[in-house]
Design a protein around this motif. Structure first.
Motif, short mmCIF file in Angstrom:
data_model
loop_
_atom_site.label_atom_id
_atom_site.label_comp_id
_atom_site.label_asym_id
_atom_site.label_seq_id
_atom_site.Cartn_x
_atom_site.Cartn_y
_atom_site.Cartn_z
N PHE A 142 0.81 -1.22 0.00
CA PHE A 142 0.00 0.00 0.00
C PHE A 142 0.85 1.27 0.00
CE2 PHE A 142 -2.61 3.17 2.43
CZ PHE A 142 -3.50 3.43 1.39
N LEU A 143 2.01 1.24 0.64
CA LEU A 143 2.89 2.42 0.64
C LEU A 143 3.21 2.84 -0.79
CD1 LEU A 143 4.79 4.46 2.07
CD2 LEU A 143 6.55 2.69 2.01
N PHE A 144 3.54 1.87 -1.64
CA PHE A 144 3.85 2.19 -3.04
C PHE A 144 2.63 2.75 -3.76
CE2 PHE A 144 6.92 -1.52 -2.46
CZ PHE A 144 8.00 -0.69 -2.23
N LEU A 145 1.48 2.12 -3.52
CA LEU A 145 0.24 2.57 -4.15
C LEU A 145 -0.09 4.00 -3.76
CD1 LEU A 145 -2.43 1.87 -5.71
CD2 LEU A 145 -3.36 1.20 -3.49
N PHE A 146 0.04 4.30 -2.48
CA PHE A 146 -0.30 5.62 -1.95
C PHE A 146 0.62 6.68 -2.54
CE2 PHE A 146 -2.21 7.43 2.18
CZ PHE A 146 -2.30 8.70 1.64
N LEU A 147 1.93 6.45 -2.43
CA LEU A 147 2.88 7.45 -2.90
C LEU A 147 2.82 7.63 -4.42
CD1 LEU A 147 5.99 6.69 -0.66
CD2 LEU A 147 4.39 8.59 -0.47
N TYR A 148 2.54 6.55 -5.14
CA TYR A 148 2.43 6.67 -6.59
C TYR A 148 1.23 7.55 -6.96
CZ TYR A 148 1.72 5.69 -11.47
OH TYR A 148 1.55 5.84 -12.82
N ASN A 149 0.09 7.35 -6.28
CA ASN A 149 -1.08 8.17 -6.55
C ASN A 149 -0.85 9.64 -6.21
OD1 ASN A 149 -3.93 6.92 -7.35
ND2 ASN A 149 -2.69 5.34 -6.37
N VAL A 150 -0.16 9.88 -5.10
CA VAL A 150 0.15 11.26 -4.73
C VAL A 150 1.07 11.90 -5.77
CG1 VAL A 150 1.41 12.67 -3.05
CG2 VAL A 150 -0.25 10.98 -2.26
N ALA A 151 2.09 11.16 -6.21
CA ALA A 151 3.01 11.67 -7.22
C ALA A 151 2.27 12.00 -8.52
CB ALA A 151 4.13 10.67 -7.48
N THR A 152 1.34 11.13 -8.90
CA THR A 152 0.54 11.37 -10.10
C THR A 152 -0.28 12.65 -9.97
OG1 THR A 152 0.38 9.00 -10.56
CG2 THR A 152 -1.26 10.42 -11.57
N GLY A 153 -0.87 12.85 -8.78
CA GLY A 153 -1.64 14.07 -8.53
C GLY A 153 -0.78 15.32 -8.62
N ILE A 154 0.46 15.22 -8.14
CA ILE A 154 1.36 16.37 -8.18
C ILE A 154 1.75 16.69 -9.63
CG2 ILE A 154 3.66 17.20 -7.52
CD1 ILE A 154 3.29 15.52 -4.92
N PHE A 155 2.09 15.67 -10.40
CA PHE A 155 2.40 15.89 -11.82
C PHE A 155 1.23 16.57 -12.53
CE2 PHE A 155 5.58 12.28 -11.53
CZ PHE A 155 6.69 13.06 -11.86
N THR A 156 0.04 16.06 -12.30
CA THR A 156 -1.15 16.60 -12.96
C THR A 156 -1.42 18.04 -12.55
OG1 THR A 156 -2.10 14.37 -13.02
CG2 THR A 156 -3.60 16.21 -13.40
N SER A 157 -1.23 18.34 -11.27
CA SER A 157 -1.49 19.70 -10.78
C SER A 157 -0.53 20.71 -11.40
CB SER A 157 -1.38 19.74 -9.26
OG SER A 157 -0.05 19.49 -8.83
N LEU A 158 0.63 20.23 -11.85
CA LEU A 158 1.61 21.10 -12.51
C LEU A 158 1.41 21.12 -14.02
CD1 LEU A 158 4.80 20.09 -10.47
CD2 LEU A 158 3.23 21.99 -10.05
N GLY A 159 0.29 20.59 -14.47
CA GLY A 159 -0.03 20.60 -15.89
C GLY A 159 0.69 19.54 -16.70
N ASP A 160 1.30 18.56 -16.03
CA ASP A 160 2.06 17.51 -16.71
C ASP A 160 1.28 16.21 -16.65
OD1 ASP A 160 3.83 15.71 -17.72
OD2 ASP A 160 5.37 15.98 -16.19
N LEU A 207 10.30 5.22 -9.35
CA LEU A 207 10.72 6.02 -10.51
C LEU A 207 9.96 7.34 -10.57
CD1 LEU A 207 11.01 3.21 -13.21
CD2 LEU A 207 12.88 4.37 -12.02
N ALA A 208 8.67 7.32 -10.24
CA ALA A 208 7.87 8.54 -10.28
C ALA A 208 8.35 9.54 -9.24
CB ALA A 208 6.40 8.21 -10.05
N LEU A 209 8.67 9.06 -8.04
CA LEU A 209 9.14 9.97 -6.98
C LEU A 209 10.49 10.59 -7.34
CD1 LEU A 209 8.16 7.96 -3.76
CD2 LEU A 209 7.12 10.07 -4.60
N ILE A 210 11.39 9.79 -7.89
CA ILE A 210 12.70 10.32 -8.28
C ILE A 210 12.53 11.41 -9.35
CG2 ILE A 210 14.87 9.77 -9.45
CD1 ILE A 210 14.73 7.00 -8.10
N THR A 211 11.71 11.12 -10.35
CA THR A 211 11.48 12.09 -11.43
C THR A 211 10.84 13.37 -10.91
OG1 THR A 211 11.18 10.27 -12.99
CG2 THR A 211 10.37 12.43 -13.67
#
Length: 449
Positions: A142-160, A207-211
């Motif tokens: 679940f830790l991976f699932l949670f952080l991946y979803n948060v990272a996706t939200g951050i990318f999207t909020s920045l228009g990416d 990989l998403a968090l590093i990027t």
């Protein structure tokens, strides 16, 4: 690449921004569906039922991740639109730290309580062990699932919306290959399905968090942003908590419905499990559109461009209509072919159950698509009370009517409760949307300090 959504033609901009998100959904749902397809084809109907029985419980955990995604993305979008990059970075760091703490706590609770949760939804004994095993492995990641979803939200909020797509393509293809190897090749059964998801999601998360961190390091600020801010957490929580509650209550409602379905036996569970995976593909596509509209709305409100919000909603509704047509044709006209992907020819009851469900709900996809698009404006504008009311009017009706209608028409009654709830929720959402957009049209530029 970060993209400003406050300049350019709103409708064409929204199309370009949302398209990579839709492609992401296709790959994301592809490996969710692959889990059930491979389980049903190579491990049997009971394995498919076991994965399906645990699905509503896994969705509670997913709901918390998605709700956190929504909360952080709205706030970050507003700061990004206002060009307040120091506060934007603080919001990102605060979100990540909070997500790690929360996910660890929830993982511990889930691992200790998995068997009790499976019993709570009346899981049949013949699939209990496999269902519990799948759930424990899923919760372990679940830790991976949670952080991946948060990272996706951050990318999207920045228009990416493109970067998350690349990770999802790799994750989805990797998950499918591992699914086949673990289940068909190594005969690991439902454990193989769960471990494939665990490994694919974990790799994509890292990989998403590093990027994301490398991307943020290129954004210059006058002062060093705070690593953690309780004030920022409160601001994020004002959006995230209602979103988490909304997503969680939907999942809890689905648990009650799953418990009712489980009382009809493993064949009905298997049919519903396959059909609901296909339905989730559709609803997730509509939700993605709503999330895109939410980011568009939040960025433009942050920039004081409230005049563009209505145009974004119009563009979103046009996209909703275009999305609805292929799903309606596929599920209503070719339901049997879609269900045959998941099971063998001798699964007659399961097949009939899934086809019946798909034909009923697909007729009302345009309704729910309009609701979720409208919800995106409510969420992006921070109108969380209206957003919650629209959601709960749908949910409560669906759950209550499932039990009422089942008393008259059995499983058919359960399926009929879905469109009734969708219609009610759509009426409420559009009503509040009209009020909110009217207020935004006369609002002055917001102060985000």
């Amino acid at each position: 690449m970060m993209k400003d959504l406050t300049e350019g033609n709103p409708q064409s901009l929204l199309w370009r921004f949302t398209l990579p998100m839709f492609i992401s959904v296709i790959f994301q749902q592809m490996y969710n569906i692959a889990d059930s397809v491979i389980a049903g084809k190579f491990a049997g109907e009971d394995a498919l039922a076991a994965v399906g029985a645990s699905y509503p419980i896994t969705m509670i955990f997913m709901a918390i991740a998605v709700g956190s995604n929504i909360g952080c993305s709205v706030v970050i979008s507003q700061f990004f639109g206002a060009k307040k990059f120091e506060q934007m970075k603080t919001a990102v760091y605060t979100t990540l730290v909070s997500a790690i703490v929360l996910s660890v706590l929830l993982t511990a609770v889930g691992l200790f309580g998995s068997r009790g949760l499976m019993r709570m939804i009346q899981t049949p004994e013949n699939i209990m062990a496999d269902g519990d095993l799948y759930l424990r492995i899923y919760i372990g990641g679940f830790l991976f699932l949670f952080l991946y979803n948060v990272a996706t939200g951050i990318f999207t909020s920045l228009g990416d919306s493109k970067t998350p797509l690349y990770f999802l393509i790799g994750s989805s293809l990797g998950n499918i290959v591992l699914d086949y190897w673990f289940v068909a090749g190594l005969s690991w059964g439902v454990a193989g399905v769960a471990w494939a998801t665990f490994l694919a999601q974990g790799t994509a998360c890292v990989l998403a968090l590093i990027t994301m961190m490398l991307r943020l390091s290129s954004v210059r600020t006058e002062r060093k942003p705070e690593f953690y801010s309780f004030d920022m957490l409160k601001r994020i929580a004002r959006i995230a908590v209602p979103s988490i509650l909304q997503q969680s209550f939907i999942s809890i409602g689905n648990i009650f419905v799953q418990g009712l379905i489980n009382s009809y036996g493993s064949s009905v569970i298997a049919g519903y499990s396959a059909a609901v995976k296909l339905n989730t593909f559709t609803i997730t596509s509509f939700t993605t559109l709503g999330n895109a509209v939410s980011s568009f709305t939040a960025q433009n409100i942050g920039a004081g461009r409230v005049d563009r919000v209505k145009e974004g909603l119009r563009g979103g509704i046009k996209m909703a209509v275009a999305l609805t047509i292929p799903f309606l044709v596929a599920y209503f006209c070719f339901g049997s072919s879609m269900m045959s992907l998941f099971m063998k020819e001798n699964s007659a009851v399961a097949m009939q159950t899934g086809v019946e469900f798909l034909r009923i709900v697909s007729l009302f996809y345009l309704v729910v698509a309009m609701k979720l698009t409208s919800d995106g404006v409510l969420r992006g504008s921070g109108s969380m009370k209206a957003f919650m009311i629209a959601t709960f009017s749908d949910l409560i009706l669906r759950v209550v009517l499932s039990f009422v209608f089942a008393g008259f028409w059995g499983t058919l009654g359960i399926w009929l409760s879905w469109p009734v709830g969708w219609i009610a929720g759509t009426v409420v959402s559009l009503y509040y949307n009209r009020k909110v957009t009217a207020q935004l049209e006369t609002a002055l530029k917001e102060d985000f300090t």
